[in-house]
Design an enzyme around this catalytic site. Structure first.
Site, PDB file in Angstrom:
ATOM      1  N   HIS A   1       0.863  -1.184   0.000  1.00  0.00           N
ATOM      2  CA  HIS A   1       0.000   0.000   0.000  1.00  0.00           C
ATOM      3  C   HIS A   1       0.897   1.230   0.000  1.00  0.00           C
ATOM      4  O   HIS A   1       2.048   1.191   0.455  1.00  0.00           O
ATOM      5  CB  HIS A   1      -0.894   0.006   1.226  1.00  0.00           C
ATOM      6  CG  HIS A   1      -1.966  -1.036   1.200  1.00  0.00           C
ATOM      7  ND1 HIS A   1      -3.035  -1.018   2.054  1.00  0.00           N
ATOM      8  CD2 HIS A   1      -2.139  -2.129   0.416  1.00  0.00           C
ATOM      9  CE1 HIS A   1      -3.821  -2.047   1.816  1.00  0.00           C
ATOM     10  NE2 HIS A   1      -3.291  -2.743   0.825  1.00  0.00           N
TER      11      HIS A   1
ATOM     12  N   GLU B   1       0.975   3.825   1.878  1.00  0.00           N
ATOM     13  CA  GLU B   1       1.467   4.212   3.199  1.00  0.00           C
ATOM     14  C   GLU B   1       2.648   3.352   3.633  1.00  0.00           C
ATOM     15  O   GLU B   1       3.660   3.877   4.121  1.00  0.00           O
ATOM     16  CB  GLU B   1       0.358   4.074   4.259  1.00  0.00           C
ATOM     17  CG  GLU B   1      -0.877   4.883   3.985  1.00  0.00           C
ATOM     18  CD  GLU B   1      -1.966   4.132   3.244  1.00  0.00           C
ATOM     19  OE1 GLU B   1      -3.148   4.355   3.557  1.00  0.00           O
ATOM     20  OE2 GLU B   1      -1.648   3.311   2.348  1.00  0.00           O
TER      21      GLU B   1
ATOM     22  N   CYS C   1      -6.130   1.775   5.967  1.00  0.00           N
ATOM     23  CA  CYS C   1      -6.736   0.529   6.445  1.00  0.00           C
ATOM     24  C   CYS C   1      -6.082   0.130   7.776  1.00  0.00           C
ATOM     25  O   CYS C   1      -5.160   0.797   8.249  1.00  0.00           O
ATOM     26  CB  CYS C   1      -6.543  -0.569   5.410  1.00  0.00           C
ATOM     27  SG  CYS C   1      -4.815  -1.094   5.216  1.00  0.00           S
TER      28      CYS C   1
ATOM     29  N   CYS D   1      -2.197  -0.487   7.471  1.00  0.00           N
ATOM     30  CA  CYS D   1      -1.438   0.760   7.350  1.00  0.00           C
ATOM     31  C   CYS D   1      -1.498   1.572   8.632  1.00  0.00           C
ATOM     32  O   CYS D   1      -0.503   2.189   9.025  1.00  0.00           O
ATOM     33  CB  CYS D   1      -1.957   1.562   6.166  1.00  0.00           C
ATOM     34  SG  CYS D   1      -1.640   0.727   4.583  1.00  0.00           S
TER      35      CYS D   1
END
Length: 175
Positions: free
Chosen positions: A56, A58, A86, A89
């Site tokens: 992801h 992040e 999420c 993260c």
């Protein structure tokens, strides 16, 4: 950081999200800035290209900054991301000791900073992150809507493509 700084850095994160969309990835972008307002890292979603569910935006930006600084802890930093993080993260943000999180669009399905669940403010954590949501939210939401609208247009619906449906087996009873 000022509201003007937040807008500037979120625009940079939106540019990362655009790069993700161009690569066929869900358009989420992130940038990490130090306490002096210097860019430490920028990244976008890349789980498809990297065959890595943890890629992801992040997580990628935290990894890049950690490698650059030689430390996984990133105190005094501000993370700008185009979609509410999420749970995975959010955990990484807490463990990295990010001081501040600024996100654009809320994620009512999987957002872990208050929309779906609120992991970032859980009292068991020994590190607390300041959270600001909604910065350029409509721009980020439009990127996401446009991406998924285009994806749906380019994916045949079940029954629209002869190859999508298996041929019926004439030997099979349908009673």
């Amino acid at each position: 950081m000022s509201d003007r700084d937040d807008l500037h850095w979120m625009e940079q994160a939106l540019a990362q999200a655009e790069a993700a969309a161009a690569a066929g990835e869900v358009p989420v972008g992130a940038v990490l800035v130090d306490a002096d307002g210097q860019l430490l890292a920028a990244a976008h979603n890349a789980p498809i290209a990297s065959c890595d569910a943890t890629a992801h935006a992040e997580v990628r930006v935290l990894r890049e900054a950690g490698e650059r600084l030689g430390n996984y802890r990133l105190p005094g930093t501000t993370l700008y991301v185009t979609l509410e993080p999420c749970s995975m993260c959010t955990g990484a943000i807490i463990h990295a000791r990010v001081a501040r999180l600024v996100y654009a669009a809320a994620d009512p399905r999987t957002g872990a900073t208050g929309s779906a669940i609120d992991l970032i403010h859980h009292p068991a954590h020994n590190h607390h992150v300041e959270v600001t949501g909604g910065v350029l939210a409509e721009c980020a939401a439009t990127q996401l809507r446009d991406f998924f609208r285009a994806r749906r247009r380019n994916t045949p619906a079940v029954g629209d493509d002869d190859k999508a449906q298996p041929e019926p087996d004439p030997q099979r009873k349908t009673s």
